[in-house]
Every structure is written in structure tokens, then in C-alpha cells.
Design a protein around this motif. Structure first.
Motif, PDB file in Angstrom:
ATOM      1  N   LEU A   1     -26.322 -14.675  -0.354  1.00 41.26           N
ATOM      2  CA  LEU A   1     -27.693 -14.331  -0.737  1.00 41.26           C
ATOM      3  C   LEU A   1     -27.970 -12.853  -0.452  1.00 41.26           C
ATOM      4  O   LEU A   1     -28.543 -12.132  -1.293  1.00 41.26           O
ATOM      5  N   LYS A   2     -27.543 -12.407   0.712  1.00 41.02           N
ATOM      6  CA  LYS A   2     -27.778 -11.002   1.058  1.00 41.02           C
ATOM      7  C   LYS A   2     -26.970 -10.062   0.148  1.00 41.02           C
ATOM      8  O   LYS A   2     -27.423  -8.973  -0.205  1.00 41.02           O
ATOM      9  N   ARG A   3     -25.811 -10.536  -0.267  1.00 40.46           N
ATOM     10  CA  ARG A   3     -25.031  -9.743  -1.228  1.00 40.46           C
ATOM     11  C   ARG A   3     -25.784  -9.635  -2.553  1.00 40.46           C
ATOM     12  O   ARG A   3     -25.841  -8.554  -3.165  1.00 40.46           O
ATOM     13  N   LEU A   4     -26.365 -10.728  -2.991  1.00 34.91           N
ATOM     14  CA  LEU A   4     -27.132 -10.704  -4.243  1.00 34.91           C
ATOM     15  C   LEU A   4     -28.319  -9.742  -4.130  1.00 34.91           C
ATOM     16  O   LEU A   4     -28.639  -9.001  -5.061  1.00 34.91           O
ATOM     17  N   ILE A   5     -28.980  -9.780  -2.991  1.00 37.99           N
ATOM     18  CA  ILE A   5     -30.100  -8.853  -2.772  1.00 37.99           C
ATOM     19  C   ILE A   5     -29.600  -7.404  -2.882  1.00 37.99           C
ATOM     20  O   ILE A   5     -30.189  -6.571  -3.577  1.00 37.99           O
ATOM     21  N   ASN A   6     -28.488  -7.122  -2.208  1.00 38.60           N
ATOM     22  CA  ASN A   6     -27.973  -5.748  -2.210  1.00 38.60           C
ATOM     23  C   ASN A   6     -27.528  -5.311  -3.608  1.00 38.60           C
ATOM     24  O   ASN A   6     -27.709  -4.150  -3.986  1.00 38.60           O
ATOM     25  N   LEU A   7     -26.973  -6.232  -4.367  1.00 36.83           N
ATOM     26  CA  LEU A   7     -26.599  -5.880  -5.740  1.00 36.83           C
ATOM     27  C   LEU A   7     -27.841  -5.517  -6.545  1.00 36.83           C
ATOM     28  O   LEU A   7     -27.842  -4.546  -7.314  1.00 36.83           O
ATOM     29  N   ARG A   8     -28.930  -6.273  -6.356  1.00 37.00           N
ATOM     30  CA  ARG A   8     -30.184  -5.936  -7.030  1.00 37.00           C
ATOM     31  C   ARG A   8     -30.716  -4.581  -6.579  1.00 37.00           C
ATOM     32  O   ARG A   8     -31.406  -3.883  -7.326  1.00 37.00           O
ATOM     33  N   LEU A   9     -30.416  -4.221  -5.343  1.00 37.44           N
ATOM     34  CA  LEU A   9     -30.899  -2.937  -4.814  1.00 37.44           C
ATOM     35  C   LEU A   9     -29.944  -1.790  -5.118  1.00 37.44           C
ATOM     36  O   LEU A   9     -30.087  -0.687  -4.590  1.00 37.44           O
ATOM     37  N   GLY A  10     -28.927  -2.063  -5.945  1.00 38.80           N
ATOM     38  CA  GLY A  10     -28.116  -0.957  -6.456  1.00 38.80           C
ATOM     39  C   GLY A  10     -26.727  -0.808  -5.879  1.00 38.80           C
ATOM     40  O   GLY A  10     -25.976   0.091  -6.268  1.00 38.80           O
ATOM     41  N   ILE A  11     -26.370  -1.667  -4.918  1.00 40.13           N
ATOM     42  CA  ILE A  11     -25.017  -1.614  -4.361  1.00 40.13           C
ATOM     43  C   ILE A  11     -24.014  -2.084  -5.417  1.00 40.13           C
ATOM     44  O   ILE A  11     -24.302  -3.009  -6.182  1.00 40.13           O
ATOM     45  N   THR A  12     -22.836  -1.447  -5.427  1.00 37.03           N
ATOM     46  CA  THR A  12     -21.736  -1.958  -6.257  1.00 37.03           C
ATOM     47  C   THR A  12     -20.493  -2.045  -5.382  1.00 37.03           C
ATOM     48  O   THR A  12     -20.504  -1.601  -4.228  1.00 37.03           O
ATOM     49  N   GLY A  13     -19.433  -2.589  -5.960  1.00 36.57           N
ATOM     50  CA  GLY A  13     -18.174  -2.674  -5.212  1.00 36.57           C
ATOM     51  C   GLY A  13     -17.694  -1.307  -4.727  1.00 36.57           C
ATOM     52  O   GLY A  13     -17.024  -1.212  -3.696  1.00 36.57           O
ATOM     53  N   ALA A  14     -18.057  -0.256  -5.440  1.00 36.23           N
ATOM     54  CA  ALA A  14     -17.629   1.085  -5.029  1.00 36.23           C
ATOM     55  C   ALA A  14     -18.221   1.491  -3.687  1.00 36.23           C
ATOM     56  O   ALA A  14     -17.734   2.412  -3.032  1.00 36.23           O
ATOM     57  N   ASP A  15     -19.284   0.819  -3.295  1.00 45.42           N
ATOM     58  CA  ASP A  15     -19.880   1.122  -1.990  1.00 45.42           C
ATOM     59  C   ASP A  15     -19.171   0.408  -0.836  1.00 45.42           C
ATOM     60  O   ASP A  15     -19.453   0.689   0.323  1.00 45.42           O
ATOM     61  N   ASP A  16     -18.286  -0.537  -1.171  1.00 43.24           N
ATOM     62  CA  ASP A  16     -17.545  -1.252  -0.123  1.00 43.24           C
ATOM     63  C   ASP A  16     -16.389  -0.375   0.350  1.00 43.24           C
ATOM     64  O   ASP A  16     -15.212  -0.619   0.031  1.00 43.24           O
TER      65      ASP A  16
ATOM     66  N   GLY B   1     -35.214 -17.224  10.969  1.00 51.36           N
ATOM     67  CA  GLY B   1     -34.670 -15.888  11.251  1.00 51.36           C
ATOM     68  C   GLY B   1     -34.360 -15.117   9.985  1.00 51.36           C
ATOM     69  O   GLY B   1     -35.111 -15.157   9.003  1.00 51.36           O
ATOM     70  N   SER B   2     -33.249 -14.426   9.992  1.00 57.31           N
ATOM     71  CA  SER B   2     -32.908 -13.589   8.844  1.00 57.31           C
ATOM     72  C   SER B   2     -32.495 -14.410   7.623  1.00 57.31           C
ATOM     73  O   SER B   2     -32.421 -13.865   6.525  1.00 57.31           O
ATOM     74  N   GLY B   3     -32.232 -15.714   7.813  1.00 54.58           N
ATOM     75  CA  GLY B   3     -31.891 -16.559   6.667  1.00 54.58           C
ATOM     76  C   GLY B   3     -33.096 -16.800   5.784  1.00 54.58           C
ATOM     77  O   GLY B   3     -33.109 -16.440   4.601  1.00 54.58           O
ATOM     78  N   LEU B   4     -34.142 -17.395   6.367  1.00 49.88           N
ATOM     79  CA  LEU B   4     -35.348 -17.628   5.580  1.00 49.88           C
ATOM     80  C   LEU B   4     -35.958 -16.299   5.143  1.00 49.88           C
ATOM     81  O   LEU B   4     -36.490 -16.195   4.029  1.00 49.88           O
ATOM     82  N   ALA B   5     -35.874 -15.291   6.004  1.00 47.63           N
ATOM     83  CA  ALA B   5     -36.425 -13.979   5.639  1.00 47.63           C
ATOM     84  C   ALA B   5     -35.743 -13.450   4.379  1.00 47.63           C
ATOM     85  O   ALA B   5     -36.405 -12.944   3.468  1.00 47.63           O
ATOM     86  N   ALA B   6     -34.420 -13.575   4.308  1.00 49.83           N
ATOM     87  CA  ALA B   6     -33.703 -13.100   3.124  1.00 49.83           C
ATOM     88  C   ALA B   6     -34.128 -13.902   1.891  1.00 49.83           C
ATOM     89  O   ALA B   6     -34.335 -13.349   0.803  1.00 49.83           O
ATOM     90  N   TYR B   7     -34.284 -15.201   2.084  1.00 46.79           N
ATOM     91  CA  TYR B   7     -34.685 -16.044   0.961  1.00 46.79           C
ATOM     92  C   TYR B   7     -36.075 -15.642   0.451  1.00 46.79           C
ATOM     93  O   TYR B   7     -36.288 -15.468  -0.753  1.00 46.79           O
ATOM     94  N   LEU B   8     -37.017 -15.469   1.371  1.00 50.95           N
ATOM     95  CA  LEU B   8     -38.376 -15.110   0.961  1.00 50.95           C
ATOM     96  C   LEU B   8     -38.413 -13.710   0.354  1.00 50.95           C
ATOM     97  O   LEU B   8     -39.103 -13.474  -0.636  1.00 50.95           O
ATOM     98  N   PHE B   9     -37.655 -12.809   0.939  1.00 51.92           N
ATOM     99  CA  PHE B   9     -37.558 -11.447   0.388  1.00 51.92           C
ATOM    100  C   PHE B   9     -37.039 -11.501  -1.038  1.00 51.92           C
ATOM    101  O   PHE B   9     -37.560 -10.836  -1.933  1.00 51.92           O
ATOM    102  N   SER B  10     -36.039 -12.326  -1.211  1.00 55.87           N
ATOM    103  CA  SER B  10     -35.391 -12.418  -2.515  1.00 55.87           C
ATOM    104  C   SER B  10     -36.249 -13.134  -3.547  1.00 55.87           C
ATOM    105  O   SER B  10     -36.336 -12.733  -4.697  1.00 55.87           O
ATOM    106  N   GLU B  11     -36.916 -14.182  -3.138  1.00 56.62           N
ATOM    107  CA  GLU B  11     -37.615 -15.051  -4.082  1.00 56.62           C
ATOM    108  C   GLU B  11     -38.975 -14.530  -4.484  1.00 56.62           C
ATOM    109  O   GLU B  11     -39.385 -14.620  -5.622  1.00 56.62           O
ATOM    110  N   GLU B  12     -39.693 -14.058  -3.493  1.00 56.28           N
ATOM    111  CA  GLU B  12     -41.119 -13.863  -3.721  1.00 56.28           C
ATOM    112  C   GLU B  12     -41.528 -12.418  -3.814  1.00 56.28           C
ATOM    113  O   GLU B  12     -42.594 -12.099  -4.290  1.00 56.28           O
ATOM    114  N   LEU B  13     -40.689 -11.578  -3.245  1.00 53.37           N
ATOM    115  CA  LEU B  13     -41.166 -10.224  -3.047  1.00 53.37           C
ATOM    116  C   LEU B  13     -40.355  -9.267  -3.884  1.00 53.37           C
ATOM    117  O   LEU B  13     -39.156  -9.154  -3.736  1.00 53.37           O
ATOM    118  N   LYS B  14     -41.029  -8.571  -4.723  1.00 49.42           N
ATOM    119  CA  LYS B  14     -40.335  -7.563  -5.498  1.00 49.42           C
ATOM    120  C   LYS B  14     -39.944  -6.417  -4.572  1.00 49.42           C
ATOM    121  O   LYS B  14     -40.782  -5.882  -3.862  1.00 49.42           O
TER     122      LYS B  14
END
Lengths: 614, 614
Positions: B545-560, B35-48
């Protein structure tokens, strides 16, 4: 117009093409409810029994139950009533699915269909209207294709009840099928498919949106919610593995028929064809009737082996017991294939497996020879021969012509030896619970209104652990041919006698709903103030009414019998080994407790007590 | 080939037309489930991450859950993952129905789709094969007709996930629809319909028969049966009146949004649009996802008034809250009509009602004038204007063009005053549980992976009386912005983080299934020997993992953050009157308990503890 609990009925004469709508008298509903109750009353009061079931004048009475179309638990059912082409006496074939609710929502509580149409027709009933439409294009088609085409040309959400080739060919073990391939539900027993076939009536298609109203909607919702919760709590097995989940237990209790009712044990076979095995192999999804809290239906698909590609509603307990246990077929894929063919051809799987087991024993004994039947190698555990014979029966071909009118007729033709293993009561092939495993079902088979009928008692549920708060408590001995068993049988018959009139599925009774819980649902839906005793009394009235009908149609106490095999040949092994029901002991007690005379006729006193006028 | 718990995935590139099948590594499944677990991992690992969500390279990852396709309770779900066209960050839209199970049975645990097809196509995935097929004939069609036609040309029992005009027009609040008109289920949130539309991918059609096998089938059956019984016992209300049955309670608790989140009470309105009223008026039948013991879906039909003829899956809680409560429409027939149109056009009803409530407030305040929008009289309680605007949004017409990209974009255009009532977090319109009624949901909205997402926490269920044996016991104060609320939020986020990866419906959690009951199901299906703590740890890993992805996509604590309205404008009446969540107090506690630094970044220590390598 929101439907009141009475509602309207439509009288359709296919000979003249006339349709007459009339209101149902509220007083009659208070006396007989709807469903098979009011149908029996109207059959008895207004309609002269035709000379035979297939005469033009012979009426088909189709009625939804009183609660059908409400969201009371599993209030889904409709009763298909009239004189049985198979037995010649009263018949009520009952079916769940979604057809009955749609009939009600389409504005009708019931239909009375008479006459022969001059060419194939179907009825399209929607939003208070009844149309008679030409059906040549679907005549000859199986029930699956008929379902699909008639939905296409009426409404994509219409519900279709139809016959297949078996009904068209006046096969007297033909049923009426609803729900199509994936959620097939059958008004199976007693040959109502042939009754429709005789009328050139291919199908009745229904659809509407006439919602019920309730005297106190909040109260009704609360009552239903509590009932659903109680039912679900006791129906987990039924939800998960369906009726077929009961196969291993019935084998254990000596309740499952084996080899035309001659063997005692088959544990490996039972496991192989069980609902548990279905769930893990061919199951694809659950199917569910209107407003049902249980969901016992199991759609299946076979993906490997010789039956790959077979799909549809999965085989139920009775089908598996009849083609599996009673013919010793332990191949679930084959059983699914046989079931799907029967559904598409429009055959009752109980009677069909019954006549085939009879034929297998006749071949085993040399009464039927392969040379007489195109070389068919019908033997135990041989699904291919069974599939062939299923086709032959539906098309009245070769040996199928002999079997198409049921085991009683076939035994008449074959002679006395064959009669000794023709397993029927009053012409109805015996369904698949063994009177030697639970003697009360034997007494019920002998006395039930439509001949050998398991649905008029279901008392064996006590043996499988069902319980009802405040009803049928106390000791229970499944082998005792005594007064307590007679009482149990009568009580169950009277309760069951209101279930088709109410339109409720009897599985909610297995789920713990007894008379008091049932009457709560009735009162909440109608605003009545009935007691459980009131309801049981209506059940007793209805049961007696059907007895009166049958007496007029020629039944006597001498017909209250069981096949010789159940009375003289005990199961040779298993937990019911050696047991025989003592019908001679129970039957006089039964008559006495019923208030019937020694010839099985309700006494005038009893009838007066039950409200008949002098 | 019976599917093992890992299985295969297919990589489909629509630009080149290539399809590559590969095995999923068992070790990855132990780390991330499916599901979204492996999807997040593959998105994060392999796909720019592509430059934007709608770039050709932006992948759509569609994965069934680990248990999807087994008969574990409601193991029906699939996750539609990738970069959100609406928010620009990680997104997982999740859907029940029957599509996910059929993907699994068709031989695939997941798909990764990249590239833009040069003209409309759909995928036909069956029995281990993936075909790319031409879809010009359904481009422009609504989702209902697309469902019907694609079933007709593939397999009558195929499951279809497709987009409507909204997705084709790259509307960023467009969802992916499954199940057709009667049992519509949506992978609604975050604009995955636009992601499909950008790829010229109209639909993914699946069908197969690759059954799961179990290490111990008897044990699995027992575990499922017990779980089903426990769930059903706590889900009677959900079974009878569906998610909409909760409307009156949410109104009572100050949880239901009213007039773009500005009013406090609406008891009569809540009653008028409740599941209870649906049941008694427009309900036609229950609908049910694959292997579900609850059955919360309610198909409806409107038979009178201006919306007569409307039918389909009935409006759910979120839809009724958004178009009913938040727009003060108390006409259930109108709400059913709006819902059916959104489903057919392929719109997320949460975001669509959110942008329309925003527009209504903007018109009330004179920021948008009727003259600017073809005279549209959008006001509170006006369903006709809403229906018009729904069409405009799907077709990017007039005011619809402004709203089609969500409330954040619209407020950007309209200016600072409008921003003050643009109710979103990280660009995602807020779903319909009020942080002022249950403060924990506020903390969750501020920190959830996909922006304002109710499904990542569901902690407010405690307030509605849900209980779990051995989990989340002890005192609970729905208004406290304190450490216990932070702990509750985190615990729920971590449990919820495994649910899409497992493919289970979160309503079983409402039905009393906590971590230990969940892990029993996992172990019984897979043969693993996990503890509840193991499972929760995987949840925490996935959430990080999803937090790490979002940080790479430009999210910061100010968005929380939370919309200003929730932090400064209390509900003016009702049981939550005067309450505001104290996000400034909770957020630092949250970071600390999560092991994140003061900018909301997981610390290297915490990541090492969770199994990340240095």
C-alpha cells in the motif's frame, strides 16, 4: 570527587545549627558496611541513648548502603535508624526509590541529625554541602505538596524525603515518605516520622552527581549484567503484577491476615484486591527504584465510583493485606484511596491498618463504643470509617489519639481483654505474614531486632518457591517448629542483616540472589576479596550488635514473644488450618544456635568469636 | 468507555476550528491494523495528496498502534504519518515514550489534522474531548520548556508531543518531541516537525484513563508475562547499556559510519563513546517507555569540563554514530550536549548529523569556504562548530539555511561534486548502519517506503546474533548479494510493516519475538484467531500500500537506488574491508519476489492475491 566505598558523613545539630563533615573510617566499613550496619555501630559506640526516642539528644542516623548509587541491582536503599518512638528500641526503617542514591551522589554516605530546631526546617544537601533551611511554608502540608514545593525551590531533579502531618503531630506510627505522589516510597516502620517531627525537621532534600568509580569497570558491568539477567528470569510475576500479585497465593497458604488474624480463607476477596486485578483495572504505569532490574511499583488511578480521581503509587502487598484482608475490605478503589491518604499524611500503612483492625475488634467486642468515638461505625469491610480514622490518627483526634501511639499503648489503656488481641511484638504491629502459615516467620518476629519485622527474615519465600544455587537447599516443612526451621530463620536473619547495610533491595534475594551472588556484587564494586562466609559473618555480627543495643535499651529474653493469638488460636480454615508455631520449643534452640545464653544474651565467647574484643 | 481494539478517531481542521469524531470501522482494522497501517489506508483512500507536504490541505495523521495502551511488551508507540516535508513521499515517524498510550487512554486511536491555524495553537485531548487552545506563549520556546508549561496548564501527568524552533521555522529535518528533557523520545524522521510548524500547531497534549478490556484477562496476562520473560532474557545488554551499548560491536562489524562513511576502523573512539562508557560516567538513571520490559533509555548528566551542567535523555546509538563516528567526535560530554540541544530545538539527530557530515566534507573539499559561513571551522572531531551549526540549522541561519532542507537539497545547490557525497535515499539522510557491513540493509534502504530507513528492515540483527524460534533460521552471510539476502530483506520488511500498526517497539523483535510470538500477543489482546502467516500477509499488504502511495507521489523504480559511495567505495579497513553490495543483482530479484514489475510497480495479479479488488 567520585565516591569511594567509605565516603563521608555529616553531623547536623539542629539546636546549634552546626554541620560537621567527617570521613568514614575504612576499617569500620569493612566491619559494619554502611547503611544500618554502620549506623548501629555509631549509635552504639558514640551516642548515649537518650532518655526517650523523642528527646532532643536522640539521634536520627540516615545512611545509604555500601552499594547505593552504584548500578548494582536495585542498589537504591537508605536506612533511617535510631531509637524507635514506637517501640523504644533499635529501629531501622528502610526505603528504596531514588533518595538514597542521590544522598550518595550528593557526596555523603550518611547523616547523623541531633537536636530540636526552634522552628520548622529542612536540610538541602547537594554537591558536598549541607544547608539548614527554613520550612515554615511547608509545615502542615502533606508529603505530596511538600515534595513538589521543595523540588521547585531546590532542583527539579532533587529527591525529597519528608514527613506529613502525622510526623509533625508526633504520631508514633508515622513514617518518612519519598518520591511524591506517583512513586511514593516509605521508610515506614517504627515511627521515624515522629522522630523527625520532634526535631522540627520537615524534610531532607538531596541531589548530586558524585559518581562512583569501580576498581574494574568491565568486570563490574559483567557481574551486574549477569545478576540482572538471573534476577529478571525469576521476577516476571513481580515485574508484571508487583508485590500485590502475591495476594492470592498468600491467601491460599494461610499467610494472609483476615479479620484481625481470626479467619482462615477469603479466596474471592483475595482475587478482588490482587495485583492481577490492579493491572487490569486501576494500573496506569510501572514505577521503579534506582538501578532496579525488576520494577515492582505500580502507579494507579481510580476513574469511576466514589473514589474517582484518586491517583498515586498503588497499594502494595502489605497495605492490601492490612486494610484489605485484615479489615475485610475487598474494594480496590477504596484501598487505593486509603493508601494514597496514608502516603500523603505520612503514615506507616502496616501499623495504621494494624491499629485500626485492633480498634475494629475492640468495637466488635464492645470495649470501644460508637458513642465514645463520635459515632464512628468502624466494622469489617467498611472503608469510609477507615478513611475517617486514618485522618483522626494523623491528627490525633478522637479515637485517633488513642491509636496514634500504636496498638501496645492503646491496649494498655483499654485493659487486659484488649491486650489479648493487640497484635504486636515489642510494640511493633505485626506485618502481614502469618506465623501459622509459615512458622519460621513466627520465630523471626519473636527475635528480630526491631520487633515484629518481616524484613529481617523473609524465610517464607522458600514456601513460595524461591531457590538459591548452593544455599538453603534440602527439605523444607513450613509447619515444622524444629531445628531446621530455627536454622533457616537464623540464616535468613544473618543474610538480611547485610542487605540494608549494602543498600540492596531484598527482592533481588527473592529473585535468586543468595550469599555467594551477593558477595560477588560487593567484591566487583569494591575490589574486595570476600567469601560468602565472610559476608554472612558480617551479617551475624550486625545482628548481634543490634541485640546488644536492645539489651542496653531494656529488652530481655521475656520480650522474645509472639501475640497470644498466634500461639493459641489456629486459623479455622484453609491450608494452614489448625497449625500453631511452637515458640517454646524453638526459642531455646534459637538461643543455643545463636550462641546466646538462656536469657537471650550473646555469650562473651560468641562475641569474641565474632570479633568483639574482650 | 473502555477502548475496544478499533476505537475512535478525531478529525481536526485547524483552519475552520472544527473537530469531528468518528468510529473506526472494525473491518478496516482487520485489514490494516491501526498506527501507520490505518493511517496509510486513510491517506490513500480519502485524502488527496496536497500539491506539497506543507500545503494547508496536507494532512498529519497521528495514530496509536492496535496494542498501544495495553500492557503488551512495550506497546507504547504512535505513528506520525503523512507526506514528508523532507522527501515529498509517504512518511511515518514513530515514537515510544508515554504519549501514544495516553492518546489511546484519552479515548482516541488516532487524529487527522488538516489546515493552517491563523496563529499558534495546541491540541488538548483528554477523556474523549479535543480542545484547540491558543499557544502564543510557547511559540518560540524549546521543547523542554513547552513540555513543562503545557503540563502545568493542563494536567501534571499529561503527555506532550511538541515542536521546537526547528519545526516552527519549517526546517525539513525537524522532528516531533515527547517526554521532556529527562525522557525525551522523538518522532524524528522525515520532517514531521515542519509539517506541524506549517500548521501553526505547537503541540498535542493528551491524557486519559479509558482502560483497555481484554477478551480473557487471565490469558492475556499469561501471554504477556511469558513474552516479557523471553524478551528480558535476550535484552540484558540493552537494559544495562542501552542502544549505545552496541557501538563497539558496530565498529567491529564495519557497520558504524566514520568520517561521512569513508573510514573503516575506529576502535578507541567507539569505546570512548559507547554505552558502556556512558554507564560508568554520565549516566544518572534509566528511562523507560510505557509497559516496556527492557528499559533501554539512559538519562545522563555532565558534571565536569566545558559541558558541565548538560543533562537530559542520553544520546542513543544513532545519535552517537552520526555525531560521534561520522564526525569523528569522541568526547561523550560534547555528544551529550549536542544531543540535548537537538532535542530541545526539535531536530532529527540522524538527518542533522548527516547534513553536518556532508557539510564537513564539502568544507574539506573546498566546496564550502569558511568565509562563506561566517568563519565557521567545521572539521572532523570539532564539537563546538557542530553545536554552532545545530543552532544555525534550527534557525535557518547562514550555512544552516542551506542544510535545513536536507542533504539532497543542499547538494542540488552545491552542484555535481557535492552530489557524489550526499548520502541519502529518496531525500532521506541515511541512518547509521552500513550497507557494506550488512548488504541486506542496503537493499532495504533502496526499497523502503520512506527512503533510507533502518527501521523498515533491521535484518542486520541476524548478524548481531538475534534469533527467533522457527523464523529466519538457516545459513546467513552478511556480505552476500544473493537471493537469500533478498528473501531476508523482504521478510523483515513485511514483519516490520506491522510493528508501527501494532504500536509495539521493534526492540522486542531483537529480544526474540518473531511473527508467531507477535501474533500470540495480538490474539490474546483482541480475541482474534490469526496465524503468523495472516500477520505477515497484512505486513505485506501494508508495505505494498505504501509503495502504491509513493508511486502516486512520483516515485519510480529509478529512485530505488543507493548513494554512490556505498556502491563504489568500499570501507578501507576493518572486518568489512573491500565489501560492496551488488544492488544491480539484488534489485531485480527483489522486484520479482515482491511480485512487482521491472519498473518496481506491484502487478495487478500480486495486488489481487493480496486482497485488492479489481
Amino acid at each position: 570527587m567520585a565516591f569511594a566505598y567509605a565516603g563521608r558523613l555529616a553531623r547536623v545539630d539542629l539546636e546549634s545549627g552546626s554541620v560537621r563533615k567527617e570521613s568514614i573510617v575504612e576499617e569500620d566499613v569493612q566491619s559494619w558496611l554502611l547503611g544500618s550496619g554502620l549506623a548501629a555501630y555509631l549509635f552504639s559506640e558514640e551516642l548515649k541513648p537518650a532518655r526517650s526516642a523523642l528527646d532532643s539528644a536522640s539521634p536520627l542516623l540516615v545512611f545509604a548502603g555500601l552499594l547505593t548509587g552504584t548500578y548494582a541491582p536495585a542498589a537504591a536503599r537508605s536506612s533511617w535508624c535510631g531509637r524507635s518512638p514506637l517501640t523504644g528500641i533499635w529501629n531501622e526503617a528502610n526505603v528504596g526509590g531514588h533518595w538514597g542514591a542521590q544522598l550518595r551522589l550528593a557526596g555523603f554516605a550518611g547523616l547523623i541529625v541531633t537536636g530540636w530546631a526552634s522552628s520548622p526546617v529542612y536540610l538541602w544537601i547537594h554537591d558536598g554541602e549541607v544547608e539548614i533551611r527554613e520550612a515554615n511554608h511547608v509545615w502542615g502540608q502533606g508529603t505530596f505538596e511538600t515534595y513538589r514545593r521543595l523540588r521547585e525551590e531546590t532542583d527539579p531533579r532533587a529527591e525529597v524525603a519528608c514527613i506529613g502531618p502525622a510526623g509533625e503531630n508526633l504520631v508514633r506510627i508515622a513514617g518518612v515518605m519519598t518520591g511524591g505522589q506517583e512513586h511514593n516510597r516509605a521508610a515506614a516502620r517504627g515511627g521515624m516520622g515522629a522522630l523527625m517531627g520532634s526535631k522540627n525537621l520537615k524534610a531532607i532534600v538531596v541531589r548530586g552527581s558524585d559518581k562512583p568509580t569501580y576498581p574494574d569497570a568491565d568486570h563490574f558491568r559483567t557481574v551486574v549484567k549477569e545478576a540482572n539477567a538471573a534476577i529478571r528470569a525469576k521476577s516476571e510475576g513481580m515485574s508484571l503484577t508487583g508485590t500485590a500479585g502475591g495476594i492470592p497465593a498468600t491467601e491460599h497458604y494461610g499467610d494472609l491476615p483476615l479479620k484481625n488474624w481470626r479467619e482462615g480463607s477469603w479466596p474471592e476477596g483475595a482475587k478482588a484486591i490482587s495485583g492481577q486485578t490492579i493491572r487490569e483495572t486501576i494500573w496506569t504505569r510501572d514505577t521503579r527504584c534506582f538501578a532496579c532490574p525488576i520494577g515492582c511499583g505500580k502507579a494507579v488511578e481510580v476513574t469511576g465510583g466514589p473514589y474517582a480521581g484518586v491517583w498515586g503509587e498503588g497499594p502494595e502487598y502489605e497495605t492490601l493485606a492490612g486494610f484489605g484482608g485484615n479489615l475485610l475490605i475487598d474494594d480496590l478503589s477504596a484501598l487505593a484511596a486509603i493508601n494514597v491518604r496514608c502516603n500523603d499524611l505520612g503514615l506507616d500503612t502496616i501499623s495504621t491498618s494494624g491499629v485500626i483492625a485492633f480498634a475494629a475488634e475492640a468495637m466488635e467486642k464492645g470495649i470501644i463504643l460508637p458513642d465514645d468515638v463520635k459515632g464512628l461505625q468502624l466494622t469489617w469491610g467498611a472503608p469510609e470509617a477507615v478513611l475517617t480514622l486514618v485522618e483522626w490518627i494523623a491528627h490525633r483526634k478522637s479515637l485517633g489519639a488513642l491509636l496514634a501511639d500504636g496498638v501496645r499503648t492503646a491496649a494498655d489503656v483499654l485493659g487486659e481483654e484488649a491486650e489479648s488481641f493487640a497484635i504486636h511484638v515489642k510494640g511493633m504491629e505485626v506485618p502481614y505474614h502469618d506465623p501459622r502459615g509459615f512458622v519460621s516467620i513466627g520465630l523471626n518476629y519473636a527475635t528480630a531486632s526491631r520487633g515484629a519485622c518481616h524484613l529481617e527474615s523473609l524465610s517464607y519465600w522458600r514456601g513460595y518457591g524461591a531457590e538459591w544455587p548452593g544455599w538453603q537447599e534440602g527439605p523444607y516443612d513450613r509447619f515444622a517448629s524444629d531445628e531446621s526451621t530455627v536454622r533457616l530463620t537464623i540464616d535468613f536473619q544473618d543474610l538480611m542483616a547485610v542487605y540494608n547495610p549494602l543498600g540492596l533491595c531484598k527482592f533481588i534475594v527473592k529473585g535468586g540472589v543468595g550469599p555467594s551472588q551477593t558477595v560477588d556484587l560487593v567484591n566487583a564494586a569494591t575490589g574486595w576479596d570476600w567469601t560468602a562466609d565472610d559476608l554472612m559473618r558480617v551479617g551475624e555480627r550486625i545482628f548481634n550488635l543490634k541485640r546488644l543495643i536492645n539489651l542496653r535499651l531494656g529488652i530481655t529474653g521475656a520480650d522474645d514473644r509472639l501475640p497470644r493469638r498466634f500461639l493459641a488460636e489456629p486459623r479455622p480454615s484453609g491450608t494452614a488450618q489448625g497449625v500453631l508455631p511452637d515458640l517454646d520449643r524453638m526459642l531455646p534452640l534459637y538461643y543455643e544456635m545463636r550462641g546466646w545464653d538462656e536469657k537471650g544474651r550473646p555469650t562473651p565467647e560468641r562475641l569474641r568469636e565474632l570479633g568483639w574484643e574482650a
